[in-house]
Design a protein around this motif. Structure first.
Motif, PDB file in Angstrom:
ATOM      1  N   VAL A   1      11.956 -15.686 -16.634  1.00  0.00           N
ATOM      2  CA  VAL A   1      11.401 -14.496 -15.688  1.00  0.00           C
ATOM      3  C   VAL A   1      11.442 -13.141 -16.255  1.00  0.00           C
ATOM      4  N   VAL A   2      10.336 -12.684 -16.388  1.00  0.00           N
ATOM      5  CA  VAL A   2      10.655 -11.167 -17.025  1.00  0.00           C
ATOM      6  C   VAL A   2      10.419 -10.020 -15.964  1.00  0.00           C
ATOM      7  N   VAL A   3      11.430  -9.357 -15.762  1.00  0.00           N
ATOM      8  CA  VAL A   3      11.492  -8.300 -14.898  1.00  0.00           C
ATOM      9  C   VAL A   3      11.288  -6.918 -15.384  1.00  0.00           C
TER      10      VAL A   3
ATOM     11  N   LEU B   1      15.060 -12.110 -17.891  1.00  0.00           N
ATOM     12  CA  LEU B   1      14.952 -11.142 -19.050  1.00  0.00           C
ATOM     13  C   LEU B   1      14.442  -9.820 -18.235  1.00  0.00           C
ATOM     14  N   ILE B   2      15.085  -8.877 -18.412  1.00  0.00           N
ATOM     15  CA  ILE B   2      14.748  -7.619 -17.616  1.00  0.00           C
ATOM     16  C   ILE B   2      14.530  -6.638 -18.824  1.00  0.00           C
TER      17      ILE B   2
ATOM     18  N   VAL C   1       7.066 -15.841 -16.170  1.00  0.00           N
ATOM     19  CA  VAL C   1       6.873 -15.405 -14.894  1.00  0.00           C
ATOM     20  C   VAL C   1       7.008 -13.993 -14.780  1.00  0.00           C
ATOM     21  N   GLN C   2       6.341 -13.167 -14.525  1.00  0.00           N
ATOM     22  CA  GLN C   2       6.590 -11.622 -13.998  1.00  0.00           C
ATOM     23  C   GLN C   2       6.768 -11.516 -12.783  1.00  0.00           C
ATOM     24  N   MET C   3       8.001 -10.818 -12.472  1.00  0.00           N
ATOM     25  CA  MET C   3       8.525 -10.445 -11.101  1.00  0.00           C
ATOM     26  C   MET C   3       8.794  -8.766 -11.133  1.00  0.00           C
ATOM     27  N   ASP C   4       8.363  -8.078  -9.848  1.00  0.00           N
ATOM     28  CA  ASP C   4       8.659  -6.919 -10.093  1.00  0.00           C
ATOM     29  C   ASP C   4      10.345  -6.632  -9.901  1.00  0.00           C
TER      30      ASP C   4
ATOM     31  N   ASP D   1      -6.236 -11.053  -5.119  1.00  0.00           N
ATOM     32  CA  ASP D   1      -5.067 -10.136  -5.080  1.00  0.00           C
ATOM     33  C   ASP D   1      -4.902  -9.637  -6.514  1.00  0.00           C
ATOM     34  N   SER D   2      -6.020  -9.063  -7.122  1.00  0.00           N
ATOM     35  CA  SER D   2      -6.113  -8.730  -8.608  1.00  0.00           C
ATOM     36  C   SER D   2      -4.898  -7.836  -8.946  1.00  0.00           C
ATOM     37  N   THR D   3      -4.396  -7.037  -8.119  1.00  0.00           N
ATOM     38  CA  THR D   3      -3.234  -6.040  -8.613  1.00  0.00           C
ATOM     39  C   THR D   3      -2.085  -6.804  -8.476  1.00  0.00           C
ATOM     40  N   SER D   4      -1.850  -8.044  -8.141  1.00  0.00           N
ATOM     41  CA  SER D   4      -0.513  -8.706  -7.852  1.00  0.00           C
ATOM     42  C   SER D   4       0.111  -8.664  -9.020  1.00  0.00           C
ATOM     43  N   GLY D   5       1.558  -8.252  -9.126  1.00  0.00           N
ATOM     44  CA  GLY D   5       2.236  -8.326 -10.597  1.00  0.00           C
ATOM     45  C   GLY D   5       3.093  -9.626 -10.353  1.00  0.00           C
ATOM     46  N   PHE D   6       2.838 -10.652  -9.510  1.00  0.00           N
ATOM     47  CA  PHE D   6       3.648 -11.860  -9.440  1.00  0.00           C
ATOM     48  C   PHE D   6       2.842 -12.952  -9.825  1.00  0.00           C
ATOM     49  N   ARG D   7       3.083 -13.396 -11.211  1.00  0.00           N
ATOM     50  CA  ARG D   7       2.190 -14.300 -11.720  1.00  0.00           C
ATOM     51  C   ARG D   7       2.972 -15.087 -12.805  1.00  0.00           C
TER      52      ARG D   7
END
Length: 240
Positions: free
Chosen positions: A9-11, A41-42, A91-94, A157-163
Motif C-alpha cells: 500500500v503506497v501512501v 510504504l509512505i 495499492v494507492q491510498m491518500d 470516478d476517473s480522479t479517484s486516487g484509491f486504486r
C-alpha cells in the motif's frame, strides 16, 4: 494451495501530519483483520510541516523525497519500489484519510482473483459517503466523457486516487507514469495498453486533516492542464 499475494500500500503525502498516523494505523488494523500479506510504504513528498517526524515513529517503510515531485512523481517512486521488491499488487491510498482502510479488500480482491489489471475505487457507483465538491464533480463528468472519447471506456470516478494494480500494471507504470495530476491521464495510458480496468463501489470520507490543493479557481486550471496532459499521453502512446 496458492500463497497469498504480496501487497504494497503506497501512501503519498504532503503536509499530512494530522492524518497520516491514523491512516497507517487503520491499514494495519485491516491487515490483521483480513490476514493480508501487506506492507505499507509512505512517500513523503518533501513536506514542510511535521509529517516526516510523525512518519519516523510509525511502523512502516517510507521514502523521503528530496524535492517535491507532485502526486504523480511520488506515486511513481512508490511503484518503482513495488516493482523492484517484486510485489504482486500495489495499492494507492491518500494520506489525508479520505480512503477508509476498511475498503481495501474491495479494490484488492478483483486483482487477487485475476479479474482485472487495474481496480479503481469509485464513490459514484452507489453514491454513498462523501461525494466531493460541486466543481470537482463537474470535472469528473468531463473526464468521464474525455476517456470515453479517447479509449472507449466509461470510468465514473476517473480522479479517484484509491486504486490497485497487478504486477503487469506495476511494470508499465514503473517505466512511465503521468506527473502532477496523474489519475485521469493514467486511465488513457491503461486503455491504450489494453489493460482490464474495473471500477468497484467504495465509500469515501472528507479529508481528515490538512487542506486540499484544488480550489475553485485551480479546478479550472486543473481541467485545462489535465486535458492537455491526457492528450499528450494519448499521442505519445499511439506513436509507440
Amino acid at each position: 494451495m496458492n500463497a497469498a499475494p504480496s501487497i504494497l500500500v503506497v501512501v503519498p503525502c504532503f503536509n499530512e501530519e494530522e492524518a497520516i498516523a491514523g491512516v497507517v494505523s487503520d491499514i494495519h488494523r485491516v491487515r490483521g483483520q483480513y490476514g493480508l500479506n501487506l506492507d505499507v510504504l509512505i512517500v513523503n513528498d518533501c513536506s514542510t510541516d511535521g509529517t516526516l517526524s510523525v512518519i519516523k515513529r510509525l511502523n512502516c517503510s517510507y521514502l523521503d523525497l528530496p524535492v517535491n515531485l507532485g502526486i504523480g512523481g511520488a506515486m511513481q517512486a512508490g511503484y518503482r519500489y513495488a516493482f523492484r521488491k517484486k510485489y504482486d499488487i500495489a495499492v494507492q491510498m491518500d494520506g489525508d484519510g479520505q480512503h477508509p482502510a476498511v475498503e481495501l479488500p474491495k479494490v484488492i480482491h478483483p486483482i487477487a482473483e485475476g479479474q482485472a489489471d487495474v481496480v479503481i475505487g469509485s464513490r459514484f457507483l452507489e453514491r454513498m459517503g462523501f461525494q466531493s465538491s460541486f466543481s470537482r464533480r463537474i470535472g469528473i463528468k468531463y473526464f468521464r466523457w474525455l476517456n470515453q472519447l479517447l479509449i472507449g471506456k466509461t470510468i465514473h470516478d476517473s480522479t479517484s486516487g484509491f486504486r490497485a494494480f497487478n504486477h503487469k500494471t506495476i511494470a508499465i507504470v514503473n517505466q512511465y507514469y503521468p506527473d502532477e495530476y496523474p489519475e485521469p491521464e493514467a486511465i488513457v495510458q491503461f486503455g491504450l495498453n489494453k489493460l482490464r480496468i474495473l471500477e468497484v463501489p467504495v465509500v469515501m470520507r472528507e479529508r481528515q486533516g490538512g487542506t486540499s490543493s484544488i480550489t475553485f479557481i485551480r479546478s479550472l486550471y486543473y481541467m485545462f492542464k489535465v486535458t492537455m496532459g491526457t492528450l499528450f499521453v494519448y499521442i505519445r502512446l499511439n506513436k509507440q
